[in-house]
Design a protein around this motif. Structure first.
Motif, PDB file in Angstrom:
ATOM      1  N   UNK A  82      39.597  34.571  35.086  1.00 56.98           N
ATOM      2  CA  UNK A  82      39.316  35.887  34.499  1.00 56.98           C
ATOM      3  C   UNK A  82      39.641  37.005  35.482  1.00 56.98           C
ATOM      4  N   UNK A  83      39.226  36.795  36.731  1.00 56.75           N
ATOM      5  CA  UNK A  83      39.500  37.784  37.780  1.00 56.75           C
ATOM      6  C   UNK A  83      40.991  38.048  37.916  1.00 56.75           C
ATOM      7  N   UNK A  84      41.756  36.945  37.943  1.00 52.88           N
ATOM      8  CA  UNK A  84      43.216  37.074  38.057  1.00 52.88           C
ATOM      9  C   UNK A  84      43.807  37.771  36.843  1.00 52.88           C
ATOM     10  N   UNK A  85      43.327  37.379  35.647  1.00 47.65           N
ATOM     11  CA  UNK A  85      43.847  37.980  34.401  1.00 47.65           C
ATOM     12  C   UNK A  85      43.546  39.478  34.373  1.00 47.65           C
ATOM     13  N   UNK A  86      42.378  39.839  34.879  1.00 45.18           N
ATOM     14  CA  UNK A  86      42.026  41.262  34.890  1.00 45.18           C
ATOM     15  C   UNK A  86      42.944  42.054  35.824  1.00 45.18           C
ATOM     16  N   UNK A  87      43.176  41.464  36.982  1.00 38.58           N
ATOM     17  CA  UNK A  87      44.069  42.122  37.946  1.00 38.58           C
ATOM     18  C   UNK A  87      45.444  42.396  37.336  1.00 38.58           C
TER      19      UNK A  87
END
Ligand SMILES: [Zn+2]
Length: 453
Positions: A399-404
């Motif tokens: 999720x963190x990566x997708x948000x970035x």
């Protein structure tokens, strides 16, 4: 002290448990005949009376509860198995007892206080049979000792059966030496190929029923509080236990509890229907013992229990969710309503419903304590959860990566799809600037996350 009420088969009503000895409880449960592995139906009384044992220990204190469950290690089925396999009787009974205990350990059953083997109590059985002859309730005929049912006026009262019904139910052999076809064996002669012990009536072995009467008397005394077993034992086994013990002058058990039988997918479990399986079969298929226990407790013991694949799946999902919730949580106290539910004729299904509520409300410390009382959620039964368990931190990172990426590209579709998939799997997604937090909810289903890995 919490008041416990139990349905008494003897009086056909719920009664308060009032121990014979104030502050101490004694219980006897008929155990297995040890010649083969326990089938799933055998696990039902074990789990039920184990839960009662846990409740009694909780209410009266561990040191004040005595629980006896016997092993029938002398029986014609064992002799037949020995003849069939060439193994000695001792090999069969020792081996089967070991397997039985490991299967019952797997479903979280505590060991009873005493687990007497019938063959260790032959002397009291002989003494009791001799006493019954002396008192005119039994007679010797052709090396047998038989209990004369006509000598006990209340015979049949306990199980509520008429004479015809009893003759059919006991599948009696109409032996010429019997005065009445319903008279049952206290002692029978052994030949060179069958195990035997010396007695006033020659070398022989005890009948089945006398075992429980003699062992209960030896270990629990003249009168005790609770006697349990499956309702298939009500007649003739328990009817006969009562007749022998009462005629020997013992008060015997005050409260008689019987569990209903187990079915599989709505049908009686039988070898001919191909739906017969042992506890070990299920464990070997990867069904955790804790899941078996949960399913068993989800039906009240006095109702027929239907084992279904759907219930197994549901139980596994629930336990996965609960185990995630109580991970690293210390129990606090058992909520009063759970205690009341179990104290009301062992309403385990009601207790599980209350546990669902605790889980939904996030009362995890109480959930853990309630679990301990029902023999669930303990560390000793938790190893299965690691297999195939889903580590949600993988998804936090995703999720963190997708948000970035979304922040850079201004395309939020991949991020939203991932969030939606998690929500649909029953995971609450909390995203702040600093962190991504994932919380499994009551509908959490790890299997729905598998495609996202
Ligand atoms: Zn018994």
């Amino acid at each position: 002290m919490t008041k416990i009420t139990l349905h008494n088969t003897k009086t056909r009503q719920k009664e308060d448990l009032v121990p014979v000895k104030s502050g101490e409880v004694s219980m006897y449960v008929c155990g297995p005949t040890v010649y083969d592995r326990a089938h799933l139906g055998n696990a039902r009384p074990v789990i039920i009376f184990d839960t009662l044992f846990r409740l009694l220990r909780h209410v009266y204190g561990e040191a004040n509860v005595t629980y006896v469950r016997n092993f029938t290690d002398v029986d014609d089925k064992i002799n037949a198995r020995a003849a069939e396999t060439g193994q000695s009787i001792r090999e069969i009974t020792d081996g089967t007892i070991g397997l039985y205990l490991s299967d019952m350990d797997a479903v979280g059953a505590l060991h009873p206080t005493h687990m007497p083997r019938a063959t260790e109590y032959i002397a009291p059985m002989v003494a009791m049979s001799a006493d019954l002859i002396d008192k005119g309730y039994a007679y010797e005929a052709e090396g047998h000792v038989l209990f004369a049912v006509e000598s006990y006026a209340d015979y049949g009262k306990f199980s509520g059966r008429g004479i015809d019904d009893m003759i059919a139910g006991s599948r009696v052999e109409v032996a010429p030496y019997k005065r009445n076809p319903m008279d049952f064996v206290l002692w029978k002669p052994s030949d060179a190929d069958t195990p035997g012990w010396d007695s006033p009536w020659g070398k022989g072995r005890p009948g089945w029923h006398i075992e429980c009467s003699a062992m209960a008397h030896e270990l629990l005394g003249e009168s005790f509080d609770i006697h349990g077993g499956g309702n298939d034992l009500m007649f003739p086994h328990h009817e006969n236990e009562i007749a022998q013990s009462k005629c020997a002058g013992h008060d015997f058990a005050n409260i008689w509890m019987h569990n209903e039988m187990l079915q599989v997918e709505g049908k009686k479990m039988s070898k001919s229907l191909g739906n017969f399986f042992t506890v070990r079969d299920l464990l070997d298929q990867g069904v955790p013992g804790e899941v078996i226990r949960f399913v068993m407790l989800s039906t009240h013991y006095r109702k027929p229990m239907d084992w279904t694949e759907k219930k197994r799946e549901e139980a596994e999902k629930t336990l996965r969710k609960w185990r995630l919730l109580v991970e690293n949580v210390d129990g606090s106290y058992v909520p009063q309503d759970i205690l009341l539910s179990l104290s009301d004729d062992l309403n385990t299904a009601g207790a599980l419903t209350l546990m669902h509520k605790l889980a939904n409300d996030g009362n995890v410390a109480e959930l853990k304590s309630a679990g301990a009382l029902l023999g669930l959620l303990g560390d000793e039964m938790g190893a299965w959860i690691d297999k195939g368990a889903v580590d949600l931190s993988v998804f936090s990172e995703k999720l963190g990566n997708a948000r970035e990426k979304a922040m850079q590209s201004k395309d939020f579709s991949a991020l939203d799809a991932l969030k939606r998939a998690l929500t649909e799997a029953g995971v609450e997604v909390r995203m702040s600037k600093e962190a991504v937090e994932l919380l499994p909810t009551s509908t959490f289903d790890p299997s729905k996350l598998e495609g996202l890995l």
